[in-house]
Design a protein around this motif. Sequence first.
Motif, short mmCIF file in Angstrom:
data_model
loop_
_atom_site.label_atom_id
_atom_site.label_comp_id
_atom_site.label_asym_id
_atom_site.label_seq_id
_atom_site.Cartn_x
_atom_site.Cartn_y
_atom_site.Cartn_z
N LYS A 253 0.84 -1.21 0.00
CA LYS A 253 0.00 0.00 0.00
C LYS A 253 0.87 1.25 0.00
O LYS A 253 0.61 2.21 -0.75
CB LYS A 253 -0.91 -0.02 1.23
N ASN A 254 1.89 1.25 0.84
CA ASN A 254 2.77 2.42 0.94
C ASN A 254 3.49 2.69 -0.38
O ASN A 254 3.64 3.85 -0.79
CB ASN A 254 3.78 2.23 2.06
N LEU A 255 3.95 1.63 -1.04
CA LEU A 255 4.68 1.83 -2.29
C LEU A 255 3.76 2.36 -3.39
O LEU A 255 4.15 3.26 -4.14
CB LEU A 255 5.33 0.52 -2.75
N VAL A 256 2.57 1.82 -3.49
CA VAL A 256 1.62 2.29 -4.50
C VAL A 256 1.34 3.78 -4.31
O VAL A 256 1.35 4.56 -5.28
CB VAL A 256 0.31 1.48 -4.42
N GLU A 257 1.13 4.21 -3.07
CA GLU A 257 0.87 5.62 -2.79
C GLU A 257 2.10 6.47 -3.08
O GLU A 257 1.99 7.59 -3.60
CB GLU A 257 0.45 5.78 -1.33
N LEU A 258 3.28 5.93 -2.76
CA LEU A 258 4.53 6.66 -2.98
C LEU A 258 4.79 6.87 -4.46
O LEU A 258 5.17 7.97 -4.90
CB LEU A 258 5.69 5.89 -2.34
N VAL A 259 4.58 5.84 -5.26
CA VAL A 259 4.77 5.95 -6.70
C VAL A 259 3.84 7.02 -7.29
O VAL A 259 4.26 7.86 -8.09
CB VAL A 259 4.52 4.59 -7.39
#
Length: 209
Positions: free
Chosen positions: A159-165
């Motif tokens: 979840k964090n990576l998707v939001e970060l991207v």
Amino acid sequence: IYDSKTMKIHAYEALMRPKGCSPLDLIEEYQEKDALHTIEVATCFGAMQSFRDRGYSESLSYNSLPSESMTLEEIKLFHQMHGDMYGRVIVEMVEYTKLNELKWSVKLNELKRRDINIAVDDFGAGNNSFAAIDKFQADYVKIDRELLSGIDSDEEKQKNLVELVETLHKLQVKIIAEGIETKEELDFIRSTGVDYLQETKPANCQKLV
């Protein structure tokens, strides 16, 4: 460093590997001697020459200290020796030393006018966060391995990576995912839309391709 879409090599990173100590130990030793400038110059010139000696045609990425910049004489020599490489160089700003505003302004001016890209290293760890993107006027961020390790089975990290991207792409910053070690990590990270992928050193894992 691979292009996430094509899986072709985009760049090579030049790594400092001193004999008898770790890179951080060397930096600490030279910092105590007020001699970090030596490391900065040796890294810049050494990385470029090693890249040339290997005959690579892709881009080169190497580390730079935010506390140091080359002198005008050194910059002139660097331009004479390696000016034909501009446009294919990524300078990674590490977090090991404090920012020197005056020296950074000199470095930033030279990097921008020479078409050299700037990357924030170890993003998400230590001091390198969103503030560093603005401070260093970054073209790339390298997402730290700690945010990616085991991501294929960690829903919170996913979840964090998707939001970060999504956030970084809105800022028009390119993303390099660092230290990928398994096919499962690779498959998920590619699915998020990151721009580039960097494997850990081949001695410890299979190559990505």
